[in-house]
Design a protein around this motif. Sequence first.
Motif, short mmCIF file in Angstrom:
data_model
loop_
_atom_site.label_atom_id
_atom_site.label_comp_id
_atom_site.label_asym_id
_atom_site.label_seq_id
_atom_site.Cartn_x
_atom_site.Cartn_y
_atom_site.Cartn_z
N LEU A 19 -10.28 3.42 -5.60
CA LEU A 19 -9.38 4.02 -4.61
C LEU A 19 -8.01 4.34 -5.18
O LEU A 19 -7.32 5.20 -4.69
N GLU A 20 -7.63 3.62 -6.19
CA GLU A 20 -6.32 3.83 -6.83
C GLU A 20 -6.50 3.63 -8.32
O GLU A 20 -7.32 2.83 -8.76
N ARG A 67 -7.72 2.84 1.69
CA ARG A 67 -6.51 3.17 0.93
C ARG A 67 -5.26 2.70 1.68
O ARG A 67 -4.35 2.13 1.08
N ASP A 96 -10.26 6.44 3.69
CA ASP A 96 -8.86 6.58 4.10
C ASP A 96 -8.29 5.26 4.60
O ASP A 96 -7.16 4.88 4.25
#
Length: 168
Positions: A164-165, A111, A108
């Motif tokens: 993550l993306e 990100r 988290d």
Amino acid sequence: MTIQIRPYSEADVPSILDIINDNILHSTSLYDYEPRSLANQSDLLKDKIAKNFPVIIAEIDGKIAGFGMYGEFRFRDAYRFTVEHSVYVSKDFKGKGVGGKLLQSLIDIARKQGLHTMIGVIDAENTESILFHEKYGFKNVGIIKESGFKFNRWLDSVFMQLILEENT
């Protein structure tokens, strides 16, 4: 039992040191040979914070149950969106969900920091950690054979990656 995740403070270093040194002496989760000193561990953590990398603590009933952090994967500009993470749980708190809380918190944070990928480098014999990382979406992206030598034997390093993306 509630697991609280919070940023580390200097007062946590002795507990972190106990966890790290236990892993150095009794496992292949770290490829270090010699236990770290309090000053050395403190300096390593301060360096992470100075570079805007997180060091987080898992606490249960006022006791440090584990910690997690990440830092540079490699030291070139092109790697600035990639980090290598570490999660360590005290032997007294294994199997209680501490590692998962720490790893999810690191994901988290990464990100929110706009990072693209996280890397975990895990000893191939540590199948528990490999399965744990797979549970959080990490993929095995390669093995470097005989990359470490500890406890009088060669060790293989498994590289686990979480994007993550996604590119759009």
